[in-house]
Every structure is written in C-alpha cells, then in structure tokens.
Design an enzyme around this catalytic site. Structure first.
Site, PDB file in Angstrom:
ATOM      1  N   GLY A  31       0.819  -1.205   0.000  1.00  0.00           N
ATOM      2  CA  GLY A  31       0.000   0.000   0.000  1.00  0.00           C
ATOM      3  C   GLY A  31       0.855   1.258   0.000  1.00  0.00           C
ATOM      4  N   LEU A  33       0.489   3.715  -1.993  1.00  0.00           N
ATOM      5  CA  LEU A  33       0.860   3.588  -3.411  1.00  0.00           C
ATOM      6  C   LEU A  33       1.347   4.907  -4.007  1.00  0.00           C
ATOM      7  CD1 LEU A  33      -2.067   1.327  -4.666  1.00  0.00           C
ATOM      8  CD2 LEU A  33       0.159   0.645  -3.748  1.00  0.00           C
ATOM      9  N   HIS A  37       4.401   2.060  -7.957  1.00  0.00           N
ATOM     10  CA  HIS A  37       3.439   0.950  -7.921  1.00  0.00           C
ATOM     11  C   HIS A  37       2.523   0.996  -9.151  1.00  0.00           C
ATOM     12  CE1 HIS A  37       4.102   1.619  -3.462  1.00  0.00           C
ATOM     13  NE2 HIS A  37       4.387   0.333  -3.580  1.00  0.00           N
ATOM     14  N   GLY A 147       9.278  -4.178  -8.626  1.00  0.00           N
ATOM     15  CA  GLY A 147      10.069  -3.033  -9.066  1.00  0.00           C
ATOM     16  C   GLY A 147      11.566  -3.275  -8.891  1.00  0.00           C
ATOM     17  N   LYS A 149      13.641  -1.125  -8.105  1.00  0.00           N
ATOM     18  CA  LYS A 149      14.202  -0.375  -6.972  1.00  0.00           C
ATOM     19  C   LYS A 149      14.639  -1.335  -5.866  1.00  0.00           C
ATOM     20  CE  LYS A 149      11.624   1.734  -4.018  1.00  0.00           C
ATOM     21  NZ  LYS A 149      11.841   0.853  -2.851  1.00  0.00           N
ATOM     22  N   ASP A 150      13.817  -2.389  -5.658  1.00  0.00           N
ATOM     23  CA  ASP A 150      14.156  -3.384  -4.640  1.00  0.00           C
ATOM     24  C   ASP A 150      14.944  -4.504  -5.318  1.00  0.00           C
ATOM     25  OD1 ASP A 150      12.637  -2.197  -2.376  1.00  0.00           O
ATOM     26  OD2 ASP A 150      10.977  -2.499  -3.752  1.00  0.00           O
ATOM     27  N   GLN A 153      15.542  -7.681  -3.380  1.00  0.00           N
ATOM     28  CA  GLN A 153      14.293  -8.446  -3.270  1.00  0.00           C
ATOM     29  C   GLN A 153      14.041  -9.230  -4.562  1.00  0.00           C
ATOM     30  OE1 GLN A 153      10.512  -7.034  -1.334  1.00  0.00           O
ATOM     31  NE2 GLN A 153       9.942  -6.506  -3.401  1.00  0.00           N
ATOM     32  N   LEU A 184      11.246   6.766  -6.336  1.00  0.00           N
ATOM     33  CA  LEU A 184       9.994   6.763  -5.576  1.00  0.00           C
ATOM     34  C   LEU A 184      10.010   5.620  -4.574  1.00  0.00           C
ATOM     35  CD1 LEU A 184       7.187   7.627  -8.146  1.00  0.00           C
ATOM     36  CD2 LEU A 184       8.678   9.112  -6.825  1.00  0.00           C
TER      37      LEU A 184
HETATM   38  O1  PAF Z   1       8.083  -4.704  -2.165  1.00  0.00           O
HETATM   39  C1  PAF Z   1       7.174  -4.710  -1.311  1.00  0.00           C
HETATM   40  O2  PAF Z   1       6.358  -3.787  -1.205  1.00  0.00           O
HETATM   41  C2  PAF Z   1       7.057  -5.879  -0.360  1.00  0.00           C
HETATM   42  O3  PAF Z   1       8.298  -6.343   0.033  1.00  0.00           O
HETATM   43  C3  PAF Z   1       6.191  -7.024  -0.916  1.00  0.00           C
HETATM   44  C4  PAF Z   1       6.811  -7.644  -2.150  1.00  0.00           C
HETATM   45  C5  PAF Z   1       4.802  -6.492  -1.254  1.00  0.00           C
HETATM   46  C6  PAF Z   1       6.046  -8.130   0.125  1.00  0.00           C
HETATM   47  O4  PAF Z   1       5.437  -7.673   1.289  1.00  0.00           O
END
Ligand code: PAF
Length: 279
Positions: A31, A33, A37, A147, A149-150, A153, A184
C-alpha cells in the site's frame, strides 16, 4: 473492482478467472501507493487480462525496531488510485487472516537472503519470501510484477520462484524517479523538506558511478570510492552499504566488466532509503 479481505474469497475469484482462460497478473504491494506501484499495475494491465493487487503491510518482514506500526497506511486513497487504473481485484487481508495464531511455517532462500538489505535487516527476506509465497498460492498468478528499486528483493524472489518451481513469470519493471532523480519509495513521505533535499545524494552517488563506468572505470573498489566521495558531501546522511554485486547472487564482484548491480542504502534522518543502477 472487487475488494476482498479473506483468503477464501480471493482464492475462489482468482480460480474462477483463471478457469475462464484469462491471464492473471499480480502486483504485490504494502500500500501507500505511488507512481512506482502504478507503473507495475500499468505493466500488468498491458500484458494480462485481469490484474490483482495485494495490499498488506507484512509484519514478518519488519525487524523489532523497524517502522511496522508507523508504516503509512492509506487504504482508501490506494483503492481510488487502483480503480482509476482499471484494477480488477484488490486483496487486502488482515494480519490475522494471513498469519493465524500458531502459524510457524516460513520460506527462506538461503545465502542470497543474507546479503545487502538481508545483512542490514536480518530476517527481512524470510518475511518477504514467506508472504510472497502465500500470495502466489492464494492467487496463482500467471505473471507477478515487482520493481527494480528493490533489486535485492528481486534477486531473492527470482531464486525462490526457480527453486520452488512456482509456475509463473516474474516481471521486473524499471525504477520510477521524481524529476530530480529521487527514486519513488513509500518511505519518502517520512522525509522533511530538508531531508528530501539531502536524500538526493543517493541518486547523485549512483550517477557518479555511472559516469565513472562510462569513462572506462571497471574496478568495483574505485567505483565504491567514487560513490563514497559523493556521500562525504552530505555527512548527515549515514551510508548503510554501497556495494557492487552480481545481480543474481548479490555476491560482491571485483570488477564490472561482465555486468554488475551497484546498490546503495542510506539513512536520511531515521528513514532508510535504497537505490541502485545496473552497469
Ligand atoms: O516490495 C514490497 O512492497 C514488499 O516487500 C512485498 C513484495 C509487497 C512483500 O510484502
């Protein structure tokens, strides 16, 4: 636009849509957003028949001293934005719905989860991979959108998808920036106007690295030193890490000739920001 809070409703709606032969895209979010996003939602819209967005501030990816309780929650605004984007379904469960009492099963991608943000935020990626696995099981998307950016991840999730044979395509979308270069981030809203100005140092440092790379510098050590010089001009910003790594394993590389991810994390006041470029 359907809005569901329960796993059962979401599972059955997604199963029905897939059963009708529609390509389902999932955009997992916490969220608060922003355009970043929305760029994922638009990317999903462009290649999927149906777009589902999850909104869930996932407690298991926050450390005990992190900002879980103060993380921005803007559900009504988020729903209005997603409606405008033509999203079909929102899944917004409660913590108890996702983690009922006694839940004790986690998904951990060993090795890569301990690098970059995983080193600074122990347990963070275990929380991410656990919740994303659950979201994948609940919605069974054909494609899932994240994204760049991460970047760490993304590396962890790519490996999880491969190792656990999730039958889906992971789509990674470019970083969206403000006109002055700030990436962002939902946490940007914590920044005071002065901090927001200081936060630009992350982008400036990466631009310096990009220029050095374009000028022929390939030594990771020298590129990190170039970035550190830029951070030295903004001493109130505390660097967490500056790293030149393999984008898949997140292991440090000595030079960038075969491609590398240059990632930075820094505290601006108490707000931790991240950014990266790929060389
Ligand atoms: O990137 C994010 O916003 C979070 O790490 C995700 C992938 C929604 C998991 O909670």
């Amino acid at each position: 636009m359907l809005i569901f809070k329960t796993i059962a409703e979401t599972q059955s709606a997604c199963a029905q849509l897939r059963g009708e032969g529609r390509i389902l895209g999932l955009v997992p979010t916490m969220g608060a957003l922003h355009e970043g996003h929305l760029s994922l939602v638009r990317a999903a819209r462009a290649v999927c028949d149906v777009v589902a967005v999850s909104i869930f501030v996932n407690p298991t990816q926050f450390g005990p001293t992190e900002d879980f309780s103060k993380y921005p929650r803007t559900f009504e605004d988020d729903c209005a934005l997603l409606k405008q984007e033509g999203v079909d379904l929102i899944f917004a469960p409660t913590v108890d719905e996702m983690y009922p009492a006694g839940a004790s099963t986690f998904v951990l991608v060993e090795g890569v989860s301990d690098r970059l943000d995983g080193a600074s935020r122990p347990g963070h990626f275990r929380g991410v991979t656990t919740v994303v696995s659950k979201l994948f099981h609940i919605t069974k998307p054909h494609k899932a959108f994240f994204g760049q950016k991460d970047a760490a991840q993304v590396a962890v999730l790519r490996k999880m998808v491969r190792d656990l044979n999730f039958p889906l395509q992971l789509v990674v979308c470019p970083i969206v920036r403000e006109s002055d270069g700030l990436a962002l981030n939902s946490r940007n809203r914590y920044l005071s106007p002065e901090e927001r100005q200081k936060a630009l140092v992350l982008h400036r440092a990466l631009e310096k690295v990009k220029d050095a790379g374009a000028g022929g510098e390939t030594s990771a050590q020298k590129l990190v030193a170039a970035a550190r010089d830029v951070f030295a001009e903004e001493p109130s910003v505390r660097v967490d890490y500056i790293a030149v790594v393999d984008p898949d394993t997140l292991e440090e590389v000595p030079d960038v000739r075969s491609g590398a991810l240059v990632a930075v994390a820094a505290f601006v006041g108490t707000t931790r920001l991240i950014d990266n470029i790929v060389l």
